[in-house]
Scaffold this motif. Sequence first.
Motif, short mmCIF file in Angstrom:
data_model
loop_
_atom_site.label_atom_id
_atom_site.label_comp_id
_atom_site.label_asym_id
_atom_site.label_seq_id
_atom_site.Cartn_x
_atom_site.Cartn_y
_atom_site.Cartn_z
N LEU A 31 0.83 -1.20 0.00
CA LEU A 31 0.00 0.00 0.00
C LEU A 31 0.87 1.26 0.00
CD1 LEU A 31 -2.79 -1.06 2.52
CD2 LEU A 31 -2.86 -1.12 0.02
N SER A 35 0.60 4.01 -2.92
CA SER A 35 0.17 5.37 -2.57
C SER A 35 1.20 6.41 -2.99
CB SER A 35 -0.13 5.48 -1.08
OG SER A 35 1.06 5.36 -0.32
N ALA A 52 -6.64 3.66 4.56
CA ALA A 52 -6.93 2.32 4.01
C ALA A 52 -6.78 1.24 5.08
CB ALA A 52 -6.01 2.03 2.83
N LEU A 73 -8.52 -2.29 -1.35
CA LEU A 73 -7.58 -1.39 -0.67
C LEU A 73 -6.99 -0.35 -1.62
CD1 LEU A 73 -5.75 -3.94 1.64
CD2 LEU A 73 -7.37 -2.16 2.32
N ILE A 76 -9.50 2.37 -2.21
CA ILE A 76 -9.57 3.26 -1.04
C ILE A 76 -8.43 4.28 -1.10
CG2 ILE A 76 -9.27 3.38 1.47
CD1 ILE A 76 -10.69 0.61 1.60
N ILE A 77 -7.24 3.83 -1.41
CA ILE A 77 -6.10 4.74 -1.49
C ILE A 77 -6.28 5.75 -2.62
CG2 ILE A 77 -3.64 4.87 -2.09
CD1 ILE A 77 -3.23 2.46 -0.28
N GLU A 80 -8.80 8.30 -1.50
CA GLU A 80 -8.26 9.15 -0.44
C GLU A 80 -7.24 10.14 -1.00
OE1 GLU A 80 -7.95 10.78 3.33
OE2 GLU A 80 -9.49 9.55 2.40
#
Length: 181
Positions: A31, A35, A52, A73, A76-77, A80
């Motif tokens: 992640l 990101s 996340a 996931l 979500i990142i 965000e």
Amino acid sequence: MNKIDENLIVLARSGDQVALLKLLEICQPDLNRFSRKVCSNAEDAEDAVQVALWILYKKIEVLRTISALSSWLFRIIERECYRIFRSNKKNFHMAPNEVEQLYEANYISSSEQSVLKIDLSRAIISLPGTYRTVLILRDINELTAPEVADILGLSIEAVKSRLHRARNIVRKKLELSGHFS
């Protein structure tokens, strides 16, 4: 995302706290890498990963299929990072015609220019306000150093120093994005 043992996910979904913490630990490096590619700066990337992981911790039981974990996931990142980018953009004051002037580079293909526009916007927006203001006034509004100094109540040396730092930060961010070697 690295191969995760399906039993670990099943245990985490059933409420096993040890399994859930292990799952969070396994997911975090992937992640983090993702990101950093999606967010405009390292701080935003860290924030997106934390969100996340928090959502995973709080809502693991709603995960329908085990195979959907990584895409869930990553989405979500992405959301965000975009939310953070939009909220930062609200603090960035520049007229649309000034933005277009910033990107005029006829020697770059339209697809490369689009990527450069996005990366340059992210780099400028992520600058601390003191550097961003000086950069916009000098390089976009084309004011002289004495004019900028008068507007901001700074010495000419301070304007030059901040402009130099702002340009270096933007250049480094563009280099990290692969635009210059």
